[in-house]
Write a protein that holds these residues in place. Sequence first.
Motif, PDB file in Angstrom:
ATOM      1  N   ASP A   3       0.808  -1.215   0.000  1.00 37.90           N
ATOM      2  CA  ASP A   3       0.000   0.000   0.000  1.00 37.90           C
ATOM      3  C   ASP A   3       0.848   1.276   0.000  1.00 37.90           C
ATOM      4  O   ASP A   3       0.335   2.363   0.179  1.00 37.90           O
ATOM      5  CB  ASP A   3      -0.968   0.000   1.180  1.00 37.90           C
ATOM      6  N   ILE A   4       2.151   1.137  -0.205  1.00 36.14           N
ATOM      7  CA  ILE A   4       3.051   2.288  -0.264  1.00 36.14           C
ATOM      8  C   ILE A   4       3.468   2.511  -1.711  1.00 36.14           C
ATOM      9  O   ILE A   4       3.930   1.587  -2.383  1.00 36.14           O
ATOM     10  CB  ILE A   4       4.286   2.075   0.632  1.00 36.14           C
ATOM     11  N   SER A   5       3.320   3.747  -2.170  1.00 36.30           N
ATOM     12  CA  SER A   5       3.660   4.051  -3.564  1.00 36.30           C
ATOM     13  C   SER A   5       5.156   3.916  -3.796  1.00 36.30           C
ATOM     14  O   SER A   5       5.965   4.018  -2.864  1.00 36.30           O
ATOM     15  CB  SER A   5       3.211   5.467  -3.923  1.00 36.30           C
ATOM     16  N   ASP A   6       5.525   3.691  -5.047  1.00 37.77           N
ATOM     17  CA  ASP A   6       6.937   3.613  -5.410  1.00 37.77           C
ATOM     18  C   ASP A   6       7.659   4.908  -5.060  1.00 37.77           C
ATOM     19  O   ASP A   6       8.804   4.882  -4.601  1.00 37.77           O
ATOM     20  CB  ASP A   6       7.098   3.325  -6.908  1.00 37.77           C
ATOM     21  N   SER A   7       6.994   6.042  -5.265  1.00 38.87           N
ATOM     22  CA  SER A   7       7.653   7.323  -4.982  1.00 38.87           C
ATOM     23  C   SER A   7       7.888   7.508  -3.488  1.00 38.87           C
ATOM     24  O   SER A   7       8.927   8.034  -3.083  1.00 38.87           O
ATOM     25  CB  SER A   7       6.840   8.493  -5.547  1.00 38.87           C
TER      26      SER A   7
END
Length: 145
Positions: A3-7
Amino acid sequence: MADISDSAARAARDLRGVFSRLRRRIREVAQNTDLSPSQESALTLVGKHGAATASALAAAEGVRPQSMATTLAALDQHGLIRRAPDPDDGRRQLVTLTDAGRARIEGNRQVREEWLARAFQDRYSEEERQTVLQALELMERLSRP
């Protein structure tokens, strides 16, 4: 980390790396050759905590009490700390900075601050410095509970 974006993951990874390198570089700038890094760290810790016992300093630094005792003995030999009986418990000693210890910490702080300000002045344009200041305002949120 699904649930954590790549950015967000990249920002976290890159920020840790940059901060780690910058912290090392800032420490190098003010390093005096007569104290080890652990002695410099303990001296700074005494300055931050004020009067403290060796065991409290060891716990704060995350080292064994014997290691802190050795470090404090070296600082004492350099005349940077003093030990006095704890008024609440005469069996313990409180460690504080001497005038020389305070002067050393202040001198190191000033050298580091001047180096960093000079680096910003020499390596960045005014526009880039303003961008850094804006980013620091955003980063401040990370330090809040």
